[in-house]
Design a protein around this motif. Structure first.
Motif, mmCIF file in Angstrom:
data_model
loop_
_atom_site.group_PDB
_atom_site.id
_atom_site.type_symbol
_atom_site.label_atom_id
_atom_site.label_comp_id
_atom_site.label_asym_id
_atom_site.label_seq_id
_atom_site.Cartn_x
_atom_site.Cartn_y
_atom_site.Cartn_z
ATOM 1 N N UNK A 84 0.829 -1.207 0.000
ATOM 2 C CA UNK A 84 0.000 0.000 0.000
ATOM 3 C C UNK A 84 0.867 1.261 0.000
ATOM 4 N N UNK A 85 1.964 1.222 0.741
ATOM 5 C CA UNK A 85 2.883 2.365 0.751
ATOM 6 C C UNK A 85 3.439 2.590 -0.658
ATOM 7 N N UNK A 86 3.837 1.496 -1.325
ATOM 8 C CA UNK A 86 4.377 1.613 -2.685
ATOM 9 C C UNK A 86 3.318 2.150 -3.638
ATOM 10 N N UNK A 87 2.079 1.676 -3.515
ATOM 11 C CA UNK A 87 0.982 2.155 -4.367
ATOM 12 C C UNK A 87 0.783 3.653 -4.199
ATOM 13 N N UNK A 88 0.879 4.134 -2.955
ATOM 14 C CA UNK A 88 0.674 5.558 -2.672
ATOM 15 C C UNK A 88 1.783 6.438 -3.243
ATOM 16 N N UNK A 89 2.997 5.884 -3.367
ATOM 17 C CA UNK A 89 4.151 6.723 -3.701
ATOM 18 C C UNK A 89 4.754 6.460 -5.075
ATOM 19 N N UNK A 90 4.219 5.473 -5.805
ATOM 20 C CA UNK A 90 4.767 5.156 -7.119
ATOM 21 C C UNK A 90 3.675 5.204 -8.187
ATOM 22 N N UNK A 91 4.094 5.192 -9.439
ATOM 23 C CA UNK A 91 3.145 4.956 -10.529
ATOM 24 C C UNK A 91 2.505 3.598 -10.254
ATOM 25 N N UNK A 92 1.191 3.520 -10.375
ATOM 26 C CA UNK A 92 0.455 2.316 -9.972
ATOM 27 C C UNK A 92 1.001 1.051 -10.628
ATOM 28 N N UNK A 93 1.291 1.107 -11.921
ATOM 29 C CA UNK A 93 1.783 -0.084 -12.629
ATOM 30 C C UNK A 93 3.179 -0.480 -12.164
ATOM 31 N N UNK A 94 4.019 0.505 -11.754
ATOM 32 C CA UNK A 94 5.340 0.189 -11.194
ATOM 33 C C UNK A 94 5.180 -0.597 -9.890
ATOM 34 N N UNK A 95 4.287 -0.115 -9.022
ATOM 35 C CA UNK A 95 4.053 -0.789 -7.744
ATOM 36 C C UNK A 95 3.528 -2.204 -7.963
ATOM 37 N N UNK A 96 2.621 -2.365 -8.919
ATOM 38 C CA UNK A 96 2.050 -3.685 -9.194
ATOM 39 C C UNK A 96 3.108 -4.643 -9.725
ATOM 40 N N UNK A 97 3.961 -4.175 -10.627
ATOM 41 C CA UNK A 97 4.968 -5.063 -11.208
ATOM 42 C C UNK A 97 6.026 -5.461 -10.182
ATOM 43 N N UNK A 98 6.401 -4.541 -9.304
ATOM 44 C CA UNK A 98 7.348 -4.905 -8.249
ATOM 45 C C UNK A 98 6.736 -5.958 -7.326
ATOM 46 N N UNK A 99 5.428 -5.834 -7.069
ATOM 47 C CA UNK A 99 4.745 -6.831 -6.247
ATOM 48 C C UNK A 99 4.724 -8.192 -6.931
ATOM 49 N N UNK A 100 4.777 -8.189 -8.273
ATOM 50 C CA UNK A 100 4.756 -9.443 -9.035
ATOM 51 C C UNK A 100 6.108 -10.154 -9.027
ATOM 52 N N UNK A 101 7.069 -9.620 -8.293
ATOM 53 C CA UNK A 101 8.337 -10.338 -8.096
ATOM 54 C C UNK A 101 8.152 -11.500 -7.114
ATOM 55 N N UNK A 102 7.030 -11.486 -6.367
ATOM 56 C CA UNK A 102 6.848 -12.495 -5.310
ATOM 57 C C UNK A 102 6.921 -13.943 -5.802
ATOM 58 N N UNK A 103 6.383 -14.300 -7.010
ATOM 59 C CA UNK A 103 6.513 -15.695 -7.444
ATOM 60 C C UNK A 103 7.971 -16.127 -7.626
ATOM 61 N N UNK A 104 8.823 -15.188 -8.040
ATOM 62 C CA UNK A 104 10.233 -15.520 -8.215
ATOM 63 C C UNK A 104 10.925 -15.686 -6.859
ATOM 64 N N UNK A 105 10.578 -14.812 -5.917
ATOM 65 C CA UNK A 105 11.143 -14.917 -4.569
ATOM 66 C C UNK A 105 10.637 -16.191 -3.898
ATOM 67 N N UNK A 106 9.406 -16.598 -4.240
ATOM 68 C CA UNK A 106 8.839 -17.837 -3.705
ATOM 69 C C UNK A 106 9.703 -19.036 -4.083
ATOM 70 N N UNK A 107 10.257 -19.034 -5.280
ATOM 71 C CA UNK A 107 11.142 -20.124 -5.710
ATOM 72 C C UNK A 107 12.340 -20.237 -4.773
ATOM 73 N N UNK A 108 12.919 -19.073 -4.422
ATOM 74 C CA UNK A 108 14.070 -19.058 -3.516
ATOM 75 C C UNK A 108 13.666 -19.555 -2.130
ATOM 76 N N UNK A 109 12.562 -19.045 -1.597
ATOM 77 C CA UNK A 109 12.108 -19.446 -0.264
ATOM 78 C C UNK A 109 11.739 -20.927 -0.208
ATOM 79 N N UNK A 110 11.124 -21.431 -1.291
ATOM 80 C CA UNK A 110 10.749 -22.847 -1.322
ATOM 81 C C UNK A 110 11.983 -23.737 -1.287
#
Length: 292
Positions: A84-110
């Motif tokens: 939510x902080x990122x959404x408030x302070x960034x271009x909306x699509x930038x914030x959404x795409x950075x949030x979409x890094x989670x599936x890649x980070x999930x690979x590392x955590x798994x």
């Protein structure tokens, strides 16, 4: 309509729900991030409580799963606030795409926490995705980079929550997990909301209620989608969130992503598409092997 197509449509609806949530959060104006996150979660808690009671499930899950539910909810709560902080302070699509890094980070955590072996193509996809993130962040030694770092951290905490969801998947019903998370986050954010509460106009009330409703649509959409078809076949369609968000950014806020940001979107989407094709190919190979 085939189950696969049902899954695709549900993912597209889910992506639209999350995109609209971000837009409504941004439209609600200069309110504390904790306050915005509180209203998003209390609406989701009320709606999902109805589902839990309708299906006559345990409201707070099974006793043996409490620790996992608590950890999942804590990680998810931090992830939501950071997003939510990122959404408030960034271009909306930038914030959404950075949030979409989670599936890649999930690979590392798994690989680290669940001892699932990461395949070579997954490691390549992770490295490419993070290279794409650098195009969006355009790192400089200035305070302007801070919201981007927060956006990436939001994806890290979301990936942590998804890692625990993989463990919880067969142990609890999805609506119980969503309710537990929403209720926990509401309780955690309540003191901060009271302490830093800022009066809201009726328009802001409506916008945050709509944000909560859209977030719930997004959560249920993605959960139901993966019941109709495996993630390896349809997950790529969830990246339509970024298309929706880019259009909403331009139409509602007059914010046009930079060329470097768009290049970052393409790189991250490319990494996702590559992983999607590899997963699909491996699933077909395994199915053929079983058939023989």
């Amino acid at each position: 309509m085939s189950d696969r197509n049902k899954g695709i449509w549900l993912l597209l609806v889910s992506a639209l729900g999350f995109s609209l949530m971000g837009a409504f959060v941004k439209l609600s104006g200069d309110l504390p991030t904790m306050q915005k996150a509180f209203f998003r979660n209390i609406i989701a808690a009320i709606i999902t409580l109805g589902f839990v009671m309708h299906h006559k499930e345990r409201i707070f899950g099974k006793k043996e799963n409490q620790k996992l539910l608590l950890y999942r909810s804590a990680l998810g709560a931090v992830g939501v606030v950071l997003n939510f902080y990122a959404i408030d302070h960034l271009v909306l699509s930038d914030a959404e795409m950075l949030n979409k890094l989670s599936p890649f980070i999930l690979i590392i955590f798994s690989a680290v926490f669940l001892k699932e072996s990461a395949r070579r193509y997954q490691i390549v996809a992770v490295l490419v995705a993070f290279a794409g993130a650098l195009f969006i962040i355009q790192p400089e030694f200035s305070v302007e980079v801070f919201p981007y770092i927060v956006g990436v951290l939001g994806a890290v905490f979301a990936a942590g929550a998804y890692t625990l969801l993989r463990v919880l998947g067969s142990r609890e019903k999805h609506y119980t997990v969503v309710f537990y998370f929403s209720f926990f986050t509401t309780l955690v954010l309540l003191p901060f909301t009271i302490l830093f509460y800022e009066p809201m106009s009726w328009q802001q009330w409506v916008l945050l209620l709509l944000a909560g409703g859209c977030a719930t649509v997004g959560q249920f959409g993605i959960t139901l989608a993966y019941k109709f078809a495996p993630a390896s076949e349809i997950s790529i369609f969830f990246y339509s969130t970024v298309v929706y968000s880019a259009l909403l950014s331009i139409i509602l806020f007059g914010q046009i992503p930079t060329l470097l940001s768009v290049a970052g979107y393409v790189v991250i989407f490319g990494a996702s598409f590559y992983m999607f094709l590899k997963n699909k190919g491996m699933d077909k190979a395994e199915a053929a092997k079983k058939a023989s």
